[in-house]
Motif scaffolding. Structure first.
Motif, PDB file in Angstrom:
ATOM      1  N   GLY A  42      -6.933 -14.033 -49.560  1.00 61.27           N
ATOM      2  CA  GLY A  42      -5.629 -13.799 -50.177  1.00 61.27           C
ATOM      3  C   GLY A  42      -5.539 -12.599 -51.093  1.00 61.27           C
ATOM      4  N   LYS A  43      -6.510 -11.718 -51.059  1.00 61.21           N
ATOM      5  CA  LYS A  43      -6.416 -10.497 -51.861  1.00 61.21           C
ATOM      6  C   LYS A  43      -5.665  -9.422 -51.079  1.00 61.21           C
ATOM      7  N   PRO A  44      -4.750  -8.691 -51.712  1.00 63.85           N
ATOM      8  CA  PRO A  44      -4.077  -7.595 -51.019  1.00 63.85           C
ATOM      9  C   PRO A  44      -5.091  -6.532 -50.579  1.00 63.85           C
ATOM     10  N   VAL A  45      -5.009  -6.130 -49.343  1.00 63.70           N
ATOM     11  CA  VAL A  45      -5.908  -5.097 -48.816  1.00 63.70           C
ATOM     12  C   VAL A  45      -5.218  -3.747 -48.974  1.00 63.70           C
ATOM     13  N   ILE A  46      -5.844  -2.873 -49.738  1.00 65.96           N
ATOM     14  CA  ILE A  46      -5.252  -1.572 -50.057  1.00 65.96           C
ATOM     15  C   ILE A  46      -6.010  -0.491 -49.296  1.00 65.96           C
ATOM     16  N   GLY A  47      -5.348   0.131 -48.358  1.00 68.75           N
ATOM     17  CA  GLY A  47      -5.953   1.227 -47.610  1.00 68.75           C
ATOM     18  C   GLY A  47      -5.941   2.504 -48.428  1.00 68.75           C
ATOM     19  N   ILE A  48      -7.080   3.170 -48.494  1.00 68.13           N
ATOM     20  CA  ILE A  48      -7.167   4.470 -49.154  1.00 68.13           C
ATOM     21  C   ILE A  48      -7.287   5.504 -48.044  1.00 68.13           C
ATOM     22  N   CYS A  49      -6.175   6.143 -47.749  1.00 68.13           N
ATOM     23  CA  CYS A  49      -6.066   7.095 -46.650  1.00 68.13           C
ATOM     24  C   CYS A  49      -6.580   8.447 -47.142  1.00 68.13           C
ATOM     25  N   ASN A  50      -7.766   8.822 -46.720  1.00 73.03           N
ATOM     26  CA  ASN A  50      -8.456   9.967 -47.319  1.00 73.03           C
ATOM     27  C   ASN A  50      -8.446  11.177 -46.387  1.00 73.03           C
ATOM     28  N   THR A  51      -7.879  12.273 -46.878  1.00 72.40           N
ATOM     29  CA  THR A  51      -7.841  13.525 -46.113  1.00 72.40           C
ATOM     30  C   THR A  51      -8.982  14.450 -46.509  1.00 72.40           C
ATOM     31  N   TRP A  52     -10.082  13.862 -46.998  1.00 71.13           N
ATOM     32  CA  TRP A  52     -11.270  14.636 -47.339  1.00 71.13           C
ATOM     33  C   TRP A  52     -11.833  15.326 -46.100  1.00 71.13           C
ATOM     34  N   SER A  53     -12.365  16.534 -46.300  1.00 71.82           N
ATOM     35  CA  SER A  53     -13.149  17.222 -45.281  1.00 71.82           C
ATOM     36  C   SER A  53     -13.858  18.398 -45.931  1.00 71.82           C
ATOM     37  N   ASP A  54     -15.080  18.658 -45.494  1.00 72.26           N
ATOM     38  CA  ASP A  54     -15.776  19.862 -45.945  1.00 72.26           C
ATOM     39  C   ASP A  54     -15.055  21.123 -45.483  1.00 72.26           C
ATOM     40  N   LEU A  55     -14.270  20.984 -44.409  1.00 75.16           N
ATOM     41  CA  LEU A  55     -13.538  22.131 -43.881  1.00 75.16           C
ATOM     42  C   LEU A  55     -12.179  22.313 -44.548  1.00 75.16           C
ATOM     43  N   THR A  56     -11.845  21.409 -45.459  1.00 72.34           N
ATOM     44  CA  THR A  56     -10.610  21.521 -46.236  1.00 72.34           C
ATOM     45  C   THR A  56     -11.013  21.647 -47.701  1.00 72.34           C
ATOM     46  N   VAL A  81     -10.100  -0.518 -49.087  1.00 73.76           N
ATOM     47  CA  VAL A  81     -10.801  -0.066 -47.893  1.00 73.76           C
ATOM     48  C   VAL A  81     -10.406   1.386 -47.627  1.00 73.76           C
ATOM     49  N   GLU A  82     -11.394   2.252 -47.624  1.00 68.63           N
ATOM     50  CA  GLU A  82     -11.158   3.683 -47.440  1.00 68.63           C
ATOM     51  C   GLU A  82     -11.283   4.035 -45.964  1.00 68.63           C
ATOM     52  N   PHE A  83     -10.384   4.883 -45.476  1.00 74.30           N
ATOM     53  CA  PHE A  83     -10.479   5.323 -44.080  1.00 74.30           C
ATOM     54  C   PHE A  83     -10.114   6.799 -43.971  1.00 74.30           C
ATOM     55  N   PRO A  84     -10.741   7.508 -43.030  1.00 74.67           N
ATOM     56  CA  PRO A  84     -10.465   8.938 -42.869  1.00 74.67           C
ATOM     57  C   PRO A  84      -9.329   9.181 -41.892  1.00 74.67           C
ATOM     58  N   VAL A  85      -8.644  10.279 -42.089  1.00 76.27           N
ATOM     59  CA  VAL A  85      -7.660  10.752 -41.112  1.00 76.27           C
ATOM     60  C   VAL A  85      -7.857  12.252 -40.943  1.00 76.27           C
ATOM     61  N   VAL A 108      -2.202   9.309 -39.221  1.00 76.13           N
ATOM     62  CA  VAL A 108      -1.966   8.465 -40.397  1.00 76.13           C
ATOM     63  C   VAL A 108      -1.174   7.223 -40.014  1.00 76.13           C
ATOM     64  N   GLU A 109      -0.093   7.412 -39.267  1.00 79.55           N
ATOM     65  CA  GLU A 109       0.736   6.278 -38.863  1.00 79.55           C
ATOM     66  C   GLU A 109      -0.061   5.264 -38.044  1.00 79.55           C
ATOM     67  N   ALA A 110      -0.790   5.752 -37.052  1.00 77.10           N
ATOM     68  CA  ALA A 110      -1.548   4.841 -36.190  1.00 77.10           C
ATOM     69  C   ALA A 110      -2.650   4.121 -36.953  1.00 77.10           C
ATOM     70  N   SER A 111      -3.320   4.841 -37.858  1.00 81.81           N
ATOM     71  CA  SER A 111      -4.411   4.222 -38.628  1.00 81.81           C
ATOM     72  C   SER A 111      -3.886   3.124 -39.538  1.00 81.81           C
ATOM     73  N   ILE A 112      -2.734   3.341 -40.149  1.00 84.67           N
ATOM     74  CA  ILE A 112      -2.141   2.326 -41.028  1.00 84.67           C
ATOM     75  C   ILE A 112      -1.654   1.138 -40.214  1.00 84.67           C
ATOM     76  N   ARG A 113      -0.921   1.435 -39.149  1.00 93.02           N
ATOM     77  CA  ARG A 113      -0.298   0.359 -38.383  1.00 93.02           C
ATOM     78  C   ARG A 113      -1.328  -0.549 -37.713  1.00 93.02           C
ATOM     79  N   ALA A 114      -2.403   0.027 -37.220  1.00 95.14           N
ATOM     80  CA  ALA A 114      -3.355  -0.731 -36.413  1.00 95.14           C
ATOM     81  C   ALA A 114      -4.325  -1.565 -37.237  1.00 95.14           C
ATOM     82  N   ASN A 115      -4.303  -1.408 -38.551  1.00 95.11           N
ATOM     83  CA  ASN A 115      -5.313  -2.050 -39.389  1.00 95.11           C
ATOM     84  C   ASN A 115      -4.709  -3.045 -40.380  1.00 95.11           C
TER      85      ASN A 115
END
Length: 576
Positions: A42-56, A81-85, A108-115
């Motif tokens: 019952g804990k809210p799952v908070i996605g951390i959508c991370n645009t990290w990259s060594d190339l950015t 929960v952290e996820f890359p895009v 971003v949309e697909a990663s959020i929606r599917a999880n």
């Protein structure tokens, strides 16, 4: 509402709350990362959508910043929960990051929606990562909050401040004019980018980070805290904590990003002297949400707001100075009387209650509304037979004497033609010439590259001419400056009037009258139109083919036609 009632409303319960083989699979595999059973109760799952990259490079520190978001989520009783895009690095990607903004938004949309996510924290920084992440998240419409990575520390070279992008352009022109050596130019590199973070000028990255405050989709002070300041980490913690609270409040993006929020963002952009790139990004974002917001709103809402902030490229200071002067809350305080004060923000309170500060700590950086830094703020939207769909210019970055101008055109058919001929000593030009670049719009480049601020011909630089009227269907870097007309719509590749211009045609620019006119009679223009060869894209596969076939024009945000309008937070069905 009881805890059990709250839990049943969690979107993530469709995954982690199941008492069947599917629930077993979802929980069991997540537990191999060391998550205890209580995290799935019952804990809210908070996605951390991370645009990290060594190339950015602008976003290179976001992995560390994500840890502070996680701490805030844990502190509020959530499960982070952290996820890359896909990450879009402005300084490295070719041909232009704008070609991939819509692709990243789909990721971003697909990663959020599917999880199994109940809310999202968008960790962003570099120019296109902010709008791409916002656009993707808006299409799902969960509770969402933005955390920007923050600007770099001020550049400094030979005892003087230097700003990202803006001084690159100045130095490059100085080299071309012969007033700066190549060795000096190269020596300034390390002095410009000397810490983690994004451009420290009011370029697109800082503009979008600041506008997130005006939109109400980020907590106050998101725009200006330097990337390496400990207060940026504390800000990330507070945002993670707030994301959990937003779940229980069901405070979704669509409740915040209303028409009022977009009008506030336009007014803030005017006061900041913000980037013209914000135009296409906010139009696209509004399109994803179905909000009534058009190119004309940019002109109408921002027209009476002067430029208050003395920052490069419109002024002299840098983002670190802006932060110490009071940042975005202080600018919002100056224009408080012009805001839609009741617009809701991620704080759960209105922008007038939560984001506005009456304090300004340095009047050399943030000027008062009744004595502005520059009288012409905002983005002027031009129309006429050369831009029936509209074009834009940034008055605060332009030369006042050129804001009303007529002159003969010199036309460059594409970026290669520009590069080959701009410094040709036989080019028939003088200071009155209007430089025209075409086939650099959404379809034509493709991706609408930031090459709209055409270089001044060397012959003119040597005569001391530092600005000329320039017109294109391209974009301009947010760090750039000059009397530059951009985003001409429809673009040349779509058969727009820019494709009809010939060398020597007289073009009239009248910013006050919002007019951009080609002084050629309609019969002649129609004859030229009939003789036009249709645009043929060289792309026959992959993303580029999809993009060229479906991208819209700049006046509606250059999004893909099939992405306009969101589809909500529906939960995809389980596999069978």
């Amino acid at each position: 509402m009881s805890t059990s009632d709250k839990t049943r409303k969690l979107r993530s319960a469709e995954w982690f709350g199941r008492q069947d083989s599917y629930g077993f699979i979802y929980r069991s595999w997540m537990k191999n990362q060391g998550h205890p059973a209580e995290m799935f109760q019952g804990k809210p799952v908070i996605g951390i959508c991370n645009t990290w990259s060594d190339l950015t490079p602008c976003n290179g520190h976001l992995r560390a910043l994500a840890e502070h978001v996680k701490r805030g989520v844990y502190a509020a009783g959530g499960f982070p929960v952290e996820f890359p895009v896909m990450s879009l690095g402005e300084s490295n990607m070719r041909p232009t990051t704008m070609l991939f903004r819509n692709l990243a938004s789909m990721d971003v949309e697909a990663s959020i929606r599917a999880n199994p996510l109940d809310a999202v924290v968008l960790l962003v920084g570099c120019d296109k990562t902010t709008p791409a992440s916002l656009m993707g998240a808006a299409s799902v419409d969960l509770p969402t909050i933005v955390v920007s990575g923050g600007p770099m520390l001020s550049g400094r070279w030979k005892g003087k401040p230097i700003g990202s992008g803006t001084d690159v352009i100045r130095f490059k022109e100085a080299v071309r004019a012969g007033s700066m050596s190549v060795d000096e130019f190269m020596a300034s590199e390390a002095a410009m980018s000397r810490s983690a973070g994004s451009c420290m000028t009011m370029g697109t990255a800082s503009t979008m980070a600041s506008i997130c405050e005006g939109l109400g989709i980020a907590l106050p002070e998101n725009g200006a805290i330097p990337a390496v300041d400990a207060r940026r980490q504390a800000f990330a913690f507070a945002s993670g904590r707030r994301a959990v609270e937003m779940v229980w409040e069901d405070l979704r993006m669509s409740k915040i990003l209303t028409r009022a929020a977009f009008l506030n963002a336009v007014r803030l952009n005017a006061a900041l002297g913000g980037s013209t790139n914000a135009v296409v990004h906010l139009l696209a974002l509004a399109g994803r949400l179905g909000v009534e917001f058009s190119l004309d709103d940019w002109d109408a809402a921002g027209r009476d707001i002067p430029c208050l902030v003395n920052l490069m490229p419109s002024g002299q200071y840098l983002m670190e100075d802006f932060f110490h002067a009071g940042g975005v809350p202080s600018v919002l305080g100056e224009i408080a009387g012009r805001l839609e004060a009741d617009a809701l923000t991620v704080t759960g309170r209105s922008i007038g209650e939560s984001h506005v500060s009456p304090e300004v700590h340095d009047r050399n950086v943030i000027f008062p509304l009744d004595a502005p830094f520059k009288p012409a703020g905002g983005i002027a939207v031009l129309r006429g037979n050369l831009a029936p769909g509209g074009a834009v210019i940034k008055p605060s970055a332009a030369t006042p004497r050129l804001m009303q101008h007529s002159g003969p055109a010199i036309v460059f058919d594409d970026a290669d033609d520009l590069k080959a001929r701009i410094d040709d000593p036989d080019l028939p030009i003088d200071e009155n010439t209007v430089l025209v670049l075409r086939n650099c719009g959404p379809k034509g480049y493709p991706g609408m590259a930031e090459i709209g601020n055409l270089p001044i011909p060397r012959r003119m630089l040597e005569k001391g001419v530092l600005d000329m009227v320039r017109i294109s269907d391209a974009r301009m870097s947010g760090t750039a400056f000059g009397t530059v007309v951009l985003h001409v719509a429809p673009e040349s590749a779509a058969g727009g009037p820019l494709a009809l211009v010939r060398d020597g045609d007289i073009i009239t620019l009248d910013v006050a009258a919002r007019r951009l006119h080609l002084e050629v009679d309609e019969a002649e223009l129609e004859a030229r139109r009939q003789a036009l060869e249709p645009f043929v894209s060289p792309y026959t596969r992959g993303w580029e083919k999809l993009y060229v076939e479906h991208v819209q024009q700049a006046d509606t945000g250059a999004d893909l036609d099939f992405l306009v309008g969101g589809s909500g937070d529906y939960v995809p069905r389980v596999s069978h």
